[in-house]
Scaffold this active site. Structure first.
Site, PDB file in Angstrom:
ATOM      1  N   LYS A 182     -25.936  14.344   9.415  1.00  0.00           N
ATOM      2  CA  LYS A 182     -27.008  14.732  10.334  1.00  0.00           C
ATOM      3  C   LYS A 182     -27.396  16.192  10.267  1.00  0.00           C
ATOM      4  O   LYS A 182     -26.537  17.076  10.254  1.00  0.00           O
ATOM      5  CB  LYS A 182     -26.566  14.421  11.768  1.00  0.00           C
ATOM      6  CG  LYS A 182     -26.550  12.942  12.057  1.00  0.00           C
ATOM      7  CD  LYS A 182     -26.116  12.723  13.471  1.00  0.00           C
ATOM      8  CE  LYS A 182     -26.349  11.284  13.909  1.00  0.00           C
ATOM      9  NZ  LYS A 182     -25.790  11.085  15.243  1.00  0.00           N
ATOM     10  N   GLY A 195     -13.464  18.882   8.303  1.00  0.00           N
ATOM     11  CA  GLY A 195     -12.639  17.684   8.148  1.00  0.00           C
ATOM     12  C   GLY A 195     -13.054  16.783   6.999  1.00  0.00           C
ATOM     13  O   GLY A 195     -12.259  16.490   6.102  1.00  0.00           O
ATOM     14  N   ARG A 233      -1.217  20.719   8.422  1.00  0.00           N
ATOM     15  CA  ARG A 233      -1.230  21.888   9.304  1.00  0.00           C
ATOM     16  C   ARG A 233       0.179  22.425   9.559  1.00  0.00           C
ATOM     17  O   ARG A 233       0.366  23.630   9.752  1.00  0.00           O
ATOM     18  CB  ARG A 233      -1.935  21.548  10.625  1.00  0.00           C
ATOM     19  CG  ARG A 233      -3.453  21.548  10.477  1.00  0.00           C
ATOM     20  CD  ARG A 233      -4.163  21.220  11.765  1.00  0.00           C
ATOM     21  NE  ARG A 233      -5.585  21.540  11.667  1.00  0.00           N
ATOM     22  CZ  ARG A 233      -6.488  21.232  12.603  1.00  0.00           C
ATOM     23  NH1 ARG A 233      -6.119  20.611  13.703  1.00  0.00           N
ATOM     24  NH2 ARG A 233      -7.763  21.553  12.443  1.00  0.00           N
ATOM     25  N   GLY A 292     -14.225  22.499  13.615  1.00  0.00           N
ATOM     26  CA  GLY A 292     -15.195  23.181  14.469  1.00  0.00           C
ATOM     27  C   GLY A 292     -15.237  24.692  14.248  1.00  0.00           C
ATOM     28  O   GLY A 292     -16.317  25.291  14.223  1.00  0.00           O
TER      29      GLY A 292
END
Ligand code: 3PG
Ligand code: MG
Length: 397
Positions: free
Chosen positions: A197, A354, A37, A377
Site C-alpha cells: 500500500k 519485517g 533479536r 516501525g
C-alpha cells in the site's frame, strides 16, 4: 558516531546497568520461534557482564493491557539464557519490592531480566513517577532497542533524562548503518520501496524523493502509481483514492531530480494464489480480469541496471507477492543482484522492515547485505525522516 555516547565512554564495572533491549520476539505457546533479536543483543549483554557490570534487562513483549501471564517475559529470559549460555535471573515485576530485591541480590557480572514493562500502563505514558521508580534500580541507562526507539515510553526514552544515557552496541551499529544510508551516504543512492500500500508509505516516499537519486517503486503500491498515470491495471490491488497523492509524489521527485522507476512489464494472474497460472504482459496489455503479482523480466533488468549505477541502496518492502511462488522472482532477483554488488565491494546495502527481512531471508542473501535492521516501525519512521525519541535522547548536546 561522535554525537552519541556509547559503551566506550563509561566504566560499567560495579555499576547497575539498566539495559533497554527489544526482545519483542515471535512466540508460539510460550516458545520463542525466532531468536534473531536475542542473538543481536547477546554481545552487548556479555560485554557489560564481562566488564563487571550488573546487567538489568528492561523490555516489553506484545501489547498487553495490564498484567497478562501470556505476555510474561519469563520464557524469553529462558531463551536468552540459552543464547547467552549464562544464567539469567528473573523478577516478577519491573518496579517495587520484587525488582529491588532481585537487583540487590546481584553480584558484578550477573544478568537479571525484569518482567514486561508494559504490565504497567505508566510505561507507555512515560509517566515521571514510574520513570523515577525504575531509575532507583540503576546507575546508568543503556539503550540497545533501536527497534523500539520510535516510542517515547518510560524505558525507551524517559530514563534517558533521569540517568546517564548510552547507546548499546546494536543501537550503535544501527545508527552507524543508517547514517551511511541516508544522512551522509555515498551517491548515487537508490531506494527500492515495495509493499502492498501507498497509504502506509506516503511520508516515507515524500522524504525519500528529496534524499535519493533513484527511487524504484514495486509491489502492490506500484499499481497505484501506474493507475494514476493512466495505465489500465485490470483488477490489480490499487488505492484509487490515492491517485492524486501518487502524482504529487511524482512531481516532487521531478523537482528534486529523483528518477522514479516503475515497472515496465508485469507478471499477471487471475487469482492471488501460489502457483496460479500466470503470464507476463507489457503495461499496455494487462487483461481486464488480471492481477499484477510481480514485476516482469524487463523490469527486473531495469532495476538491476539501476542497482549497478548506485553506490548506496536502501530497501524496504518486496517488489512482488514474494510469499507466493512464483511471484517471488522479481524480489529474489533484485535481492540477489544487490547482494552480488555488495560482495563485490561496489554497493553499501541497507534493508529493514519485517517483510523485507523475510524476503531477503527467502532470497538467501540476508547475510550478504551491508546491514539489515531488525526494526519494523522504527526503521520506517527513520526513513520518513522523523526524529526517533529513543535516539534523540542519546544525543550529546
Ligand atoms: C517492534 O516489535 O516493532 C517493537 O518492539 C515495537 O513494538 P510496538 O509496535 O508494540 O511498540
Ligand atoms: Mg511494531
Amino acid at each position: 558516531m561522535s554525537n552519541f555516547r556509547t559503551l566506550d565512554d563509561v566504566d560499567v564495572s560495579g555499576k547497575r546497568v539498566l539495559l533497554r533491549v527489544d526482545v519483542n520476539v515471535p512466540m508460539d505457546n510460550g516458545v520463542v520461534t525466532d531468536a534473531t533479536r536475542l542473538e543481536r543483543i547477546a554481545p552487548t549483554v556479555t560485554e557489560i557482564a564481562d566488564k563487571g557490570g550488573k546487567v538489568i534487562l528492561l523490555a516489553h513483549l506484545g501489547r498487553p493491557k495490564g498484567r497478562d501471564a501470556k505476555e510474561s517475559l519469563k520464557p524469553v529470559a529462558v531463551a536468552l539464557a540459552k543464547v547467552l549460555k549464562r544464567d539469567v535471573a528473573f523478577a516478577d515485576d519491573c518496579i517495587g519490592e520484587a525488582a529491588a530485591k532481585a537487583v540487590s541480590a546481584m553480584k558484578d557480572g550477573d544478568i537479571l531480566c525484569l518482567e514486561n514493562t508494559r504490565f504497567h500502563k505508566e510505561e507507555e505514558k512515560n509517566d515521571p513517577s514510574f520513570v523515577a521508580e525504575l531509575a532507583k534500580l540503576g546507575d546508568i541507562w543503556v539503550n540497545e532497542a533501536f527497534s523500539a526507539a520510535h516510542r517515547a515510553h518510560a524505558t525507551t526514552e524517559g530514563l534517558g533524562h533521569k540517568l546517564p544515557a548510552y547507546a548499546g552496541r546494536t543501537m550503535q551499529a544501527e545508527l552507524d548503518a543508517l547514517r551511511k544510508a541516508l544522512e551522509a551516504p555515498t551517491h548515487p543512492v537508490i531506494a527500492i520501496i515495495g509493499g502492498a500500500k501507498v497509504s502506509t508509505k506516503i511520508d516515507l516516499l515524500e522524504n525519500l524523493v528529496s534524499k535519493v537519486d533513484v527511487l524504484v517503486i514495486g509491489g502492490g503500491m506500484a499499481n497505484t502509481f501506474l493507475h494514476a498515470q493512466g495505465v489500465d491495471i485490470g483488477k490489480s490491488l490499487c488505492e484509487k483514492d490515492l491517485a492524486e497523492t501518487a502524482l504529487r509524489i511524482v512531481d516532487k521527485a521531478k523537482a528534486a531530480n529523483c528518477e522514479i522507476i516503475l515497472p515496465i512489464d508485469a507478471v499477471v494472474a487471475s487469482e492471488f494464489k501460489a502457483n496460479a497460472p500466470s503470464q507476463t504482459f507489457a503495461l499496455d496489455a494487462i487483461p481486464a480480469d488480471g492481477m499484477i503479482l510481480d514485476v516482469g523480466p524487463r523490469s527486473i533488468e531495469r532495476i538491476s541496471a539501476a542497482i549497478d549505477q548506485a553506490a548506496t541502496l536502501v530497501w524496504n518492502g518486496p517488489v512482488g507477492a514474494f510469499e507466493l511462488a512464483p511471484f517471488d522472482r522479481g524480489t529474489v532477483a533484485a535481492a540477489q543482484h544487490a547482494a552480488e554488488r555488495t560482495k563485490a565491494g561496489r554497493l553499501v546495502s541497507i534493508a529493514g522492515g519485517g517483510d523485507t527481512v523475510a524476503a531477503l531471508n527467502h532470497a538467501g542473501v540476508a547475510g550478504d547485505f551491508t546491514y539489515i535492521s531488525t526494526a519494523g516501525g522504527a526503521f520506517l519512521e527513520w526513513m520518513e525522516g522523523k526524529p526517533l525519541p529513543g535516539v534523540e535522547v542519546l544525543r550529546t548536546r
